[in-house]
Design a protein around this motif. Structure first.
Motif, PDB file in Angstrom:
ATOM      1  N   ASN A 156       0.837  -1.216   0.000  1.00  0.00           N
ATOM      2  CA  ASN A 156       0.000   0.000   0.000  1.00  0.00           C
ATOM      3  C   ASN A 156       0.868   1.260   0.000  1.00  0.00           C
ATOM      4  O   ASN A 156       0.524   2.274  -0.626  1.00  0.00           O
ATOM      5  CB  ASN A 156      -0.911   0.003   1.215  1.00  0.00           C
ATOM      6  CG  ASN A 156      -2.100  -0.930   1.016  1.00  0.00           C
ATOM      7  OD1 ASN A 156      -2.329  -1.434  -0.079  1.00  0.00           O
ATOM      8  ND2 ASN A 156      -2.856  -1.173   2.084  1.00  0.00           N
ATOM      9  N   GLU A 157       2.009   1.197   0.712  1.00  0.00           N
ATOM     10  CA  GLU A 157       2.899   2.365   0.727  1.00  0.00           C
ATOM     11  C   GLU A 157       3.420   2.666  -0.669  1.00  0.00           C
ATOM     12  O   GLU A 157       3.490   3.843  -1.090  1.00  0.00           O
ATOM     13  CB  GLU A 157       4.060   2.084   1.692  1.00  0.00           C
ATOM     14  CG  GLU A 157       4.997   3.264   1.864  1.00  0.00           C
ATOM     15  CD  GLU A 157       6.161   2.943   2.777  1.00  0.00           C
ATOM     16  OE1 GLU A 157       6.926   3.859   3.125  1.00  0.00           O
ATOM     17  OE2 GLU A 157       6.321   1.753   3.149  1.00  0.00           O
ATOM     18  N   GLN A 158       3.753   1.615  -1.406  1.00  0.00           N
ATOM     19  CA  GLN A 158       4.231   1.806  -2.769  1.00  0.00           C
ATOM     20  C   GLN A 158       3.137   2.358  -3.678  1.00  0.00           C
ATOM     21  O   GLN A 158       3.386   3.235  -4.531  1.00  0.00           O
ATOM     22  CB  GLN A 158       4.765   0.471  -3.327  1.00  0.00           C
ATOM     23  CG  GLN A 158       5.985  -0.081  -2.596  1.00  0.00           C
ATOM     24  CD  GLN A 158       7.162   0.873  -2.661  1.00  0.00           C
ATOM     25  OE1 GLN A 158       7.400   1.531  -3.702  1.00  0.00           O
ATOM     26  NE2 GLN A 158       7.901   0.966  -1.562  1.00  0.00           N
ATOM     27  N   GLY A 215       0.758   7.012  -6.623  1.00  0.00           N
ATOM     28  CA  GLY A 215      -0.378   7.914  -6.896  1.00  0.00           C
ATOM     29  C   GLY A 215      -0.254   9.249  -6.191  1.00  0.00           C
ATOM     30  O   GLY A 215      -1.252   9.970  -6.054  1.00  0.00           O
ATOM     31  N   LYS A 216       0.954   9.608  -5.721  1.00  0.00           N
ATOM     32  CA  LYS A 216       1.150  10.848  -4.967  1.00  0.00           C
ATOM     33  C   LYS A 216       0.808  12.089  -5.799  1.00  0.00           C
ATOM     34  O   LYS A 216       0.170  13.027  -5.296  1.00  0.00           O
ATOM     35  CB  LYS A 216       2.606  10.904  -4.497  1.00  0.00           C
ATOM     36  CG  LYS A 216       2.942  12.136  -3.678  1.00  0.00           C
ATOM     37  CD  LYS A 216       4.387  12.067  -3.204  1.00  0.00           C
ATOM     38  CE  LYS A 216       4.738  13.306  -2.372  1.00  0.00           C
ATOM     39  NZ  LYS A 216       6.151  13.274  -1.901  1.00  0.00           N
ATOM     40  N   VAL A 232       2.188   2.855   8.538  1.00  0.00           N
ATOM     41  CA  VAL A 232       3.077   3.860   7.973  1.00  0.00           C
ATOM     42  C   VAL A 232       2.235   5.080   7.594  1.00  0.00           C
ATOM     43  O   VAL A 232       1.129   4.960   7.062  1.00  0.00           O
ATOM     44  CB  VAL A 232       3.840   3.294   6.756  1.00  0.00           C
ATOM     45  CG1 VAL A 232       2.894   2.826   5.660  1.00  0.00           C
ATOM     46  CG2 VAL A 232       4.829   4.322   6.223  1.00  0.00           C
ATOM     47  N   TYR A 233       2.760   6.261   7.926  1.00  0.00           N
ATOM     48  CA  TYR A 233       2.073   7.524   7.621  1.00  0.00           C
ATOM     49  C   TYR A 233       2.867   8.237   6.525  1.00  0.00           C
ATOM     50  O   TYR A 233       4.075   8.466   6.655  1.00  0.00           O
ATOM     51  CB  TYR A 233       1.983   8.399   8.864  1.00  0.00           C
ATOM     52  CG  TYR A 233       1.014   7.862   9.907  1.00  0.00           C
ATOM     53  CD1 TYR A 233      -0.279   8.369   9.986  1.00  0.00           C
ATOM     54  CD2 TYR A 233       1.396   6.862  10.792  1.00  0.00           C
ATOM     55  CE1 TYR A 233      -1.172   7.890  10.941  1.00  0.00           C
ATOM     56  CE2 TYR A 233       0.519   6.369  11.740  1.00  0.00           C
ATOM     57  CZ  TYR A 233      -0.758   6.886  11.810  1.00  0.00           C
ATOM     58  OH  TYR A 233      -1.644   6.412  12.744  1.00  0.00           O
ATOM     59  N   THR A 234       2.179   8.592   5.475  1.00  0.00           N
ATOM     60  CA  THR A 234       2.805   9.288   4.335  1.00  0.00           C
ATOM     61  C   THR A 234       2.260  10.721   4.267  1.00  0.00           C
ATOM     62  O   THR A 234       1.039  10.927   4.186  1.00  0.00           O
ATOM     63  CB  THR A 234       2.510   8.559   3.015  1.00  0.00           C
ATOM     64  OG1 THR A 234       2.949   7.197   3.130  1.00  0.00           O
ATOM     65  CG2 THR A 234       3.211   9.236   1.854  1.00  0.00           C
ATOM     66  N   SER A 279      -1.498   3.671   6.115  1.00  0.00           N
ATOM     67  CA  SER A 279      -1.682   2.345   5.509  1.00  0.00           C
ATOM     68  C   SER A 279      -0.997   1.300   6.386  1.00  0.00           C
ATOM     69  O   SER A 279      -0.054   1.597   7.118  1.00  0.00           O
ATOM     70  CB  SER A 279      -1.104   2.311   4.089  1.00  0.00           C
ATOM     71  OG  SER A 279       0.284   2.622   4.113  1.00  0.00           O
ATOM     72  N   ASP A 280      -1.518   0.069   6.294  1.00  0.00           N
ATOM     73  CA  ASP A 280      -0.955  -1.035   7.088  1.00  0.00           C
ATOM     74  C   ASP A 280       0.388  -1.448   6.511  1.00  0.00           C
ATOM     75  O   ASP A 280       0.575  -1.508   5.289  1.00  0.00           O
ATOM     76  CB  ASP A 280      -1.896  -2.242   7.094  1.00  0.00           C
ATOM     77  CG  ASP A 280      -3.149  -1.962   7.905  1.00  0.00           C
ATOM     78  OD1 ASP A 280      -3.061  -1.149   8.841  1.00  0.00           O
ATOM     79  OD2 ASP A 280      -4.205  -2.552   7.602  1.00  0.00           O
TER      80      ASP A 280
END
Length: 468
Positions: A53-55, A60-61, A120-122, A135-136
């Protein structure tokens, strides 16, 4: 005794060490297989990696940065978000709860790391606000169906891992426990053999030092017991042979005395001479009876065998009662009988058992004083024949209760004229044991007299009736 010896021998300490090593190695192998399975599943696309999910968020940033409005459809499945004002860090919109929003504000201010636990927080900076995505950070099933119906892959894998470890540990424990149980069973079998006086047995060694040491001690005890029993048997056999030889030697002069006394009785005698001749004949008859008993007892251990036959129980009991009444006829003694049996036939040796029982009854009548009564109870229930004889005499002494069935034992040494020479109960007990029964001596709590209980297993058929 032949014993199979294993080439390799171990100890309990070594077996316990093997058990612990087996458990440890099995757990490591299972854990390794779990990691290998997870790696293969990720490579095959069945499981998504922990940072999947982090990727996706990173990819999609740009879309999120230029979007006028952010919604959940723009984010990976399971992700959360919150949009904060640049001016006062106030939440504008999103689906995070208060605790998560507070943590998101700290991330914007640089007070908290981007990785928090397994999440993880983005941080994505936009023109007028900040978007923080959560996201997990854990593997997950690629199949939406599995994600919907099973816990996350990590929890599912841990559950399967624990279950597998428990199953394998149980299997290993069972294997080692069965080996110890088999070793203990060998010891149990040895003790049962010795308990049942079956001293010619063969038992394999277990291969475990401690168990084999115990088994060897039991075997040495068996050998010592066997030697002791053989010596005792030889001594008893010698004694029986001596008794038999003595009895046969006594028969010859007794026969001569009786024959001459009978000749004297045929001659013309006065009253006093006739009385003395009758004394000689009577004493000779008693000596012959005791000699016959001695010869019988000398044969008992080696030659006396049962000759069982089908006997009508009621007829056999009636014969016992008839002989009991006849024996008591010369004394002022009443017979109180309570007979409860069946009309069926039973399998026993009628002659031997009759003689054994009459020995007990005669002993009870001899110890019952004039004017008193003797009680005779006979019950047959559940294929068990019970005979209880109770006299009104002084009862058994403590010594008699222990030794009354020993050969030649007499509780009252002065009663030689009554015909008791310590053979009747010995013979009775032996015959009862041949019938796989028991003979119990005790004193009656009510009368204080002697009480003898005979219990015999019998095979009987028929309806339950009462006699007497």
């Amino acid at each position: 005794m032949a014993i199979t010896i294993h080439k390799r021998k171990t100890t309990l300490r070594r077996e316990l060490f093997k058990y612990l090593i087996s458990l440890g190695v099995s757990c490591l192998i299972i854990f390794g297989l779990y990691l290998a399975t997870t790696s293969l599943a990720i490579k095959a696309g069945w499981v998504l990696p922990a940072n999947y999910n982090e990727q996706l968020i990173k990819q999609g940033k740009h879309v999120i940065q230029v979007a006028a409005w952010i919604n959940e459809d723009m984010l990976p499945s399971g992700s959360k978000y919150v949009v904060l004002s640049k001016q006062d860090r106030a939440p504008l919109y999103g689906n995070m709860d208060d605790t998560e929003i507070k943590l998101a504000s700290q991330i914007v201010n640089g007070q908290s790391p981007a990785y928090y636990g397994q999440k993880v927080y983005t941080l994505i900076e936009r023109k007028n606000d900040y978007c923080i995505l959560q996201s997990d950070l854990r593997p997950q099933f690629s199949s939406p169906y599995l994600r919907a119906h099973l816990p996350n892959y990590e929890l599912t894998g841990i559950i399967l891992l624990i279950v597998t470890i428990i199953v394998v540990s149980f299997a290993i424990t069972t294997i080692f426990a069965n080996r110890f149980r088999n070793s203990l069973k060998a010891l149990t079998r040895i003790t049962h053999h010795i308990q049942n006086q079956d001293l010619d047995f063969t038992e394999k060694k277990s291969g475990i030092q401690e168990f084999d040491d115990v088994a060897q001690s039991l075997i040495e005890m068996r050998d010592a017991l066997k030697q002791s029993l053989e010596n005792q048997w030889k001594t008893e056999k010698t004694k029986q042979e001596q008794i038999a030889a003595l009895a046969h030697d006594i028969k010859i002069p007794v026969t001569i005395i009786k024959g001459n006394a009978e000749l004297l009785s045929l001659s013309e005698q006065d009253e006093k001479q006739q009385m003395y001749t009758n004394y000689i004949l009577g004493a000779g008859e008693k000596i012959e009876q005791h000699v016959r008993m001695l010869i019988l007892m000398s044969k008992t251990e080696s030659r006396l065998t049962l000759s069982k036959e089908e006997v009508p129980l009621s007829e056999w009991i009636e014969e016992v009662l008839s002989n009991t009444r006849a024996y008591a006829g010369c004394k002022d003694i009443s017979i109180q009988q309570q007979i409860e049996c069946s009309e069926a036939s039973v399998y026993l040796d009628p002659q031997l058992l009759h003689r054994a029982l009459m020995n007990i009854i005669a002993n009870a009548l001899d110890h019952t004083p004039e004017g008193a009564s003797m009680e005779l109870e006979i019950h047959c229930k559940c294929q068990q024949l019970s005979i209880i004889i109770t006299d009104r005499g002084p009862g058994f002494t403590a010594e008699a209760l222990e030794k009354a069935t020993e050969l030649f034992y007499r509780g009252d040494k002065s009663r030689t004229t009554s015909g008791h020479y310590g053979m009747g109960l010995t013979f009775a007990e032996y015959v009862i044991k041949l019938h796989r029964g028991t003979l119990q001596l005790q004193n009656d709590l009510i009368t204080g007299g002697g009480r003898v209980t005979v219990s015999l297993p019998v095979v009987a058929k028929g309806d339950h009736v009462k006699m007497g």
